[in-house]
Design a protein around this motif. Structure first.
Motif, PDB file in Angstrom:
ATOM      1  N   LEU A  87       0.827  -1.202   0.000  1.00  0.00           N
ATOM      2  CA  LEU A  87       0.000   0.000   0.000  1.00  0.00           C
ATOM      3  C   LEU A  87       0.863   1.255   0.000  1.00  0.00           C
ATOM      4  N   THR A  88       1.908   1.258   0.806  1.00  0.00           N
ATOM      5  CA  THR A  88       2.738   2.458   0.893  1.00  0.00           C
ATOM      6  C   THR A  88       3.522   2.694  -0.397  1.00  0.00           C
ATOM      7  N   ARG A  89       3.799   1.647  -1.153  1.00  0.00           N
ATOM      8  CA  ARG A  89       4.447   1.832  -2.454  1.00  0.00           C
ATOM      9  C   ARG A  89       3.480   2.432  -3.462  1.00  0.00           C
ATOM     10  N   GLU A  90       2.193   2.132  -3.307  1.00  0.00           N
ATOM     11  CA  GLU A  90       1.184   2.582  -4.263  1.00  0.00           C
ATOM     12  C   GLU A  90       0.704   4.008  -3.997  1.00  0.00           C
ATOM     13  N   VAL A  91       0.805   4.484  -2.768  1.00  0.00           N
ATOM     14  CA  VAL A  91       0.268   5.795  -2.405  1.00  0.00           C
ATOM     15  C   VAL A  91       1.422   6.709  -2.012  1.00  0.00           C
ATOM     16  N   PRO A  92       1.749   7.688  -2.846  1.00  0.00           N
ATOM     17  CA  PRO A  92       2.855   8.604  -2.531  1.00  0.00           C
ATOM     18  C   PRO A  92       2.615   9.337  -1.208  1.00  0.00           C
ATOM     19  N   GLY A  93       3.646   9.430  -0.400  1.00  0.00           N
ATOM     20  CA  GLY A  93       3.549  10.144   0.866  1.00  0.00           C
ATOM     21  C   GLY A  93       3.068   9.303   2.024  1.00  0.00           C
ATOM     22  N   LEU A  94       2.616   8.075   1.750  1.00  0.00           N
ATOM     23  CA  LEU A  94       2.126   7.187   2.801  1.00  0.00           C
ATOM     24  C   LEU A  94       3.241   6.234   3.192  1.00  0.00           C
ATOM     25  N   SER A  95       3.464   6.095   4.488  1.00  0.00           N
ATOM     26  CA  SER A  95       4.518   5.218   4.998  1.00  0.00           C
ATOM     27  C   SER A  95       3.941   4.302   6.056  1.00  0.00           C
ATOM     28  N   SER A  96       4.671   3.235   6.328  1.00  0.00           N
ATOM     29  CA  SER A  96       4.311   2.371   7.442  1.00  0.00           C
ATOM     30  C   SER A  96       5.509   2.280   8.360  1.00  0.00           C
ATOM     31  N   GLY A  97       5.244   2.111   9.622  1.00  0.00           N
ATOM     32  CA  GLY A  97       6.324   2.009  10.586  1.00  0.00           C
ATOM     33  C   GLY A  97       5.903   1.192  11.780  1.00  0.00           C
ATOM     34  N   GLN A  98       6.875   0.859  12.583  1.00  0.00           N
ATOM     35  CA  GLN A  98       6.625   0.117  13.806  1.00  0.00           C
ATOM     36  C   GLN A  98       7.141   0.936  14.972  1.00  0.00           C
ATOM     37  N   VAL A  99       6.300   1.083  15.978  1.00  0.00           N
ATOM     38  CA  VAL A  99       6.650   1.878  17.151  1.00  0.00           C
ATOM     39  C   VAL A  99       6.454   0.998  18.378  1.00  0.00           C
ATOM     40  N   GLU A 100       7.483   0.908  19.208  1.00  0.00           N
ATOM     41  CA  GLU A 100       7.408   0.063  20.397  1.00  0.00           C
ATOM     42  C   GLU A 100       6.918   0.861  21.600  1.00  0.00           C
ATOM     43  N   VAL A 101       6.082   0.210  22.403  1.00  0.00           N
ATOM     44  CA  VAL A 101       5.698   0.763  23.702  1.00  0.00           C
ATOM     45  C   VAL A 101       6.790   0.296  24.656  1.00  0.00           C
ATOM     46  N   THR A 102       7.627   1.202  25.079  1.00  0.00           N
ATOM     47  CA  THR A 102       8.766   0.842  25.928  1.00  0.00           C
ATOM     48  C   THR A 102       8.376   0.840  27.396  1.00  0.00           C
ATOM     49  N   ALA A 103       9.175   0.133  28.189  1.00  0.00           N
ATOM     50  CA  ALA A 103       8.986   0.172  29.645  1.00  0.00           C
ATOM     51  C   ALA A 103       9.193   1.617  30.073  1.00  0.00           C
ATOM     52  N   GLY A 104       8.319   2.103  30.904  1.00  0.00           N
ATOM     53  CA  GLY A 104       8.416   3.493  31.344  1.00  0.00           C
ATOM     54  C   GLY A 104       7.603   4.452  30.495  1.00  0.00           C
ATOM     55  N   SER A 105       7.018   3.965  29.388  1.00  0.00           N
ATOM     56  CA  SER A 105       6.154   4.818  28.580  1.00  0.00           C
ATOM     57  C   SER A 105       4.949   5.219  29.414  1.00  0.00           C
ATOM     58  N   PRO A 106       4.502   6.471  29.301  1.00  0.00           N
ATOM     59  CA  PRO A 106       3.311   6.871  30.050  1.00  0.00           C
ATOM     60  C   PRO A 106       2.056   6.107  29.612  1.00  0.00           C
ATOM     61  N   PHE A 107       2.132   5.372  28.491  1.00  0.00           N
ATOM     62  CA  PHE A 107       0.960   4.646  28.002  1.00  0.00           C
ATOM     63  C   PHE A 107       1.038   3.146  28.269  1.00  0.00           C
ATOM     64  N   ASP A 108       2.093   2.693  28.942  1.00  0.00           N
ATOM     65  CA  ASP A 108       2.169   1.295  29.378  1.00  0.00           C
ATOM     66  C   ASP A 108       1.065   1.074  30.405  1.00  0.00           C
ATOM     67  N   GLY A 109       0.117   0.183  30.078  1.00  0.00           N
ATOM     68  CA  GLY A 109      -1.002  -0.081  30.980  1.00  0.00           C
ATOM     69  C   GLY A 109      -2.222   0.784  30.721  1.00  0.00           C
TER      70      GLY A 109
END
Length: 159
Positions: free
Chosen positions: A78-100
Motif C-alpha cells: 500500500l505504501t508503495r502505491e500511495v505517494p507520501g504514505l509510509s508504514s512504521g513500527q513503534v514500540e511501547v517501551t517500559a516506562g512509557s506513560p501509556f504502558d497499561g
C-alpha cells in the motif's frame, strides 16, 4: 483468484471460489455473525456439504491467524502505491506513560493523523485494534501515515 459473492435472502452472504487443486468451496457469512464453510461435490454442484461452522469469535481468531503474516506485506504494498504514505513500527517501551493505558488515551490519530492498524504482542497480532485496546511495554504498534505522523506517534508513546 476470483471470488463470487451470492446474496442469500434472510440468511446472509455466500462467497465461493475454486482452490488451486480444483475444489469448489464456499463460506457462508450468516446475518447472526457465524460462518459455515461448505464444499460442492463434483458430481452435483447444487449439493452443498457443510465442512464446519465457526462462531463469530472463532472466525475472528482464524482471521488473525491467517492475516498476521501478511499484514506487514500488505501495508508495504500500500505504501508503495500511495505517494507520501509510509508504514512504521513503534514500540511501547517500559516506562512509557501509556504502558497499561488504552490506545484511545494516546489520541495518536487525532494528534498526528497517523493510524495504528495493528498491535503485535509477542506472537499475537491484534488487527484493527479498538480504542479500548490496552497497551503493554513490549507491544509493537504498526502505524500507517506520513513519516512525520509516525514520528509523532513515537514521541507520544515516549512521553
Amino acid at each position: 483468484m476470483d471470488v463470487t459473492e451470492v446474496l442469500l435472502p434472510g440468511v446472509g452472504l455466500r462467497y465461493e471460489f475454486t482452490t488451486a487443486d480444483g475444489q469448489w468451496i464456499g463460506v457462508v457469512a450468516r446475518r447472526l455473525g457465524d460462518f459455515e464453510f461448505v464444499a460442492y461435490p463434483d458430481a452435483d454442484p447444487d449439493e452443498v456439504r457443510v465442512l464446519f461452522r465457526l462462531t463469530a469469535e472463532e472466525a475472528e481468531a482464524v482471521i488473525e491467524i491467517l492475516g498476521a503474516p501478511r499484514i506487514a506485506e500488505r501495508f508495504a504494498d500500500l505504501t508503495r502505491e500511495v505517494p507520501g504514505l509510509s508504514s512504521g513500527q513503534v514500540e511501547v517501551t517500559a516506562g512509557s506513560p501509556f504502558d497499561g493505558r488504552t490506545l484511545g488515551e494516546t489520541r495518536a490519530r487525532t494528534r498526528t493523523g497517523a493510524s495504528i492498524v495493528a498491535v503485535v504482542r509477542g506472537e499475537d497480532v491484534i488487527a484493527s485494534p479498538l480504542p479500548s485496546q490496552s497497551l503493554r511495554a513490549g507491544d509493537i504498534l504498526v502505524v500507517i501515515g506520513t513519516q512525520q505522523g509516525i514520528t509523532g506517534v513515537e514521541h507520544i508513546l515516549a512521553g
